[in-house]
Design an enzyme around this catalytic site. Structure first.
Site, mmCIF file in Angstrom:
data_model
loop_
_atom_site.group_PDB
_atom_site.id
_atom_site.type_symbol
_atom_site.label_atom_id
_atom_site.label_comp_id
_atom_site.label_asym_id
_atom_site.label_seq_id
_atom_site.Cartn_x
_atom_site.Cartn_y
_atom_site.Cartn_z
ATOM 1 C CB SER A 69 2.231 -4.570 2.910
ATOM 2 O OG SER A 69 1.156 -4.044 3.627
ATOM 3 C CG MET A 70 -2.569 -3.965 0.832
ATOM 4 S SD MET A 70 -3.596 -2.679 0.098
ATOM 5 C CE MET A 70 -4.693 -2.295 1.469
ATOM 6 C CG ASP B 272 3.560 -6.126 10.611
ATOM 7 O OD1 ASP B 272 2.859 -5.104 10.708
ATOM 8 O OD2 ASP B 272 3.776 -6.700 9.527
ATOM 9 C CE1 TYR C 271 -3.859 2.307 0.705
ATOM 10 C CE2 TYR C 271 -2.459 3.209 2.452
ATOM 11 C CZ TYR C 271 -3.588 3.296 1.644
ATOM 12 O OH TYR C 271 -4.452 4.356 1.780
ATOM 13 C CG HIS D 286 3.867 -3.427 7.860
ATOM 14 N ND1 HIS D 286 3.353 -4.697 7.659
ATOM 15 C CD2 HIS D 286 3.486 -2.703 6.758
ATOM 16 C CE1 HIS D 286 2.688 -4.749 6.512
ATOM 17 N NE2 HIS D 286 2.758 -3.556 5.946
#
Length: 423
Positions: A288-289, A334, A216, A364
């Protein structure tokens, strides 16, 4: 009479000894596996030409439901062809030809039949060429043509995938660059995704491909550290920028597939630096995404043979159907996508996949450029993808067994480790 019998016995024994001592004929090499493959058509995106030369009888090439159709493999250089093995799915060819070519345009027929039987057909042939194809002229069913494997045996051909890569060591795998020299190429007119920079080995041969997908609000910079590292160990790597910075994980999964499709097309086309370098085997790494997108690509696109989701995020997703090898790299602190919330439930649900789960210190951002222990992360990712995309078992010990134990048991380096070893 007794003397004649004794002489005959002596001669027979001598002949037997000579026969036993004679060296066996050299076995033909499998030349087609992992090489670039093209076809006249595909039934759908899950039945690409590359599936017929990937060494996996669980995947297949399928054509549209019409005559004629063909499947061709590029051996990389002119080879002497001695045998072709066709492993048909139910949709087989009743009439077909095996043909060779030096340029992919003019073809010479080295086998022809009007009475194909389907199943597994082993054909002893005699021919030469860089390209070998099956030309189907009459289908055996109302469906198209479908091959689990198209195997070409002989001698010669191009550099096998992985050839020229020296035996890995912990030291060599933990350096920023591997043994192969690399170069970069900007993808012209990206199709289905925002942008792409390809890093590839400059040495001859064809290689597996890896798509890198950011998270993201992320850009190509997110995983920029990984592109030259993978390429220098024998991968063609496309580092992708998304259509928009806010694309959701499902969209990122579709963009991973689109980038893989375009990379294969560039490898099969002339006039660009990637021509002949892409063998059709695909993997993906995402953050992540983008890690959620990797999981979506593994779930939805059978061309992707392994994935590395890092700090993956994808709410309310079910990935229990994923069967391809998957390496989850997560971060202990995270607060956005903790492994306990996403990666661990996915890992536990994937009962038919080979799996690796490593949690390391950090937040993260720990897998991103500029964060985390890149020497160790790079070693694990290169080893995992080399093992599963190139079937290079030399890299397995760095993930399974005593060689990896100093990493696994170092609590300042690894805070949680799970796997399905031995693999």
């Amino acid at each position: 009479m007794t003397a004649l019998i004794a002489l005959a016995t002596t001669l027979g024994l001598a002949l037997a000894l000579l026969t036993a001592a004679a060296p066996p004929a050299a076995a033909a090499d499998l030349l087609s596996q992992g090489r670039p493959a093209t076809s006249s058509s595909t039934e759908n995106t899950s039945t690409p030409a590359s599936a017929a030369v990937d060494g996996n009888t669980g995947t297949r090439w399928g054509s549209t439901f019409s005559d004629p159709q063909w499947l061709s493999v590029d051996l990389g250089a002119t080879a002497t062809i001695s045998q072709v093995v066709l492993r048909w799915e139910a949709a087989y060819a009743r009439a077909f030809q095996i043909q060779t070519s030096t340029n992919g345009t003019a073809w010479t027929t080295i086998h022809s039949t009007m009475t194909g039987t389907g199943g597994v057909q082993t054909l002893d042939v005699n021919g030469n060429g860089r390209y070998v194809r099956m030309l189907g002229t009459q289908r055996g069913t109302t469906y198209g043509y479908s091959l689990f494997e198209f195997q070409v045996y002989g001698s010669g051909g191009g550099t096998p995938p992985g050839n020229g890569i020296p035996d890995p060591t912990a030291t060599s795998l933990e350096t920023a660059n591997g043994p192969l020299t690399t170069a970069s190429y900007t993808v012209p007119n990206p199709s289905g995704y925002g942008s792409g920079t390809v890093t590839y080995p400059t040495s001859s041969g064809s290689y597996p491909s890896v798509v890198l997908m950011p998270g993201y609000q992320g850009t190509q910079q997110n995983l920029q550290w990984l592109a030259p590292r993978l390429a220098s160990w024998g991968f063609v790597v496309v580092n992708v920028g998304t259509n928009t910075l806010t694309d959701d994980p499902e969209s990122r999964g579709r963009q991973i597939s689109a980038a893989g499709t375009q990379l294969i097309a560039l490898g099969n086309a002339a006039g660009n630096p990637l021509s002949g370098k892409v063998n059709g085997t695909l993997g993906a790494v995402g953050h992540s995404m983008g890690g959620g997108g990797v999981m979506a690509a593994l779930r939805d696109d059978s061309r992707f043979r392994a994935g590395v989701p890092t700090a993956p995020y994808h709410p309310n997703a079910n990935f229990s159907s994923v069967t391809e090898p998957t390496f989850f790299l997560t971060c202990q602190s995270d607060s956005v996508a903790h492994g306990n919330t996403y990666a661990v439930p996915w890992y536990n649900s994937m009962s038919q996949a080979e799996k690796l789960y490593i949690e390391v210190p950090g937040d993260h951002l720990c897998p991103m450029t500029g964060s985390g222990n890149k020497a160790k992360q790079g070693k694990w990712i290169v080893s995992f993808l080399s093992l599963w995309l190139r079937a290079d078992t030399r890299f397995g010990p760095f993930l399974c067994g005593p060689v990896r134990d100093p990493d696994k048991n170092n609590t300042s380096l690894v805070t949680r480790w799970m796997d399905t070893c031995a693999f």
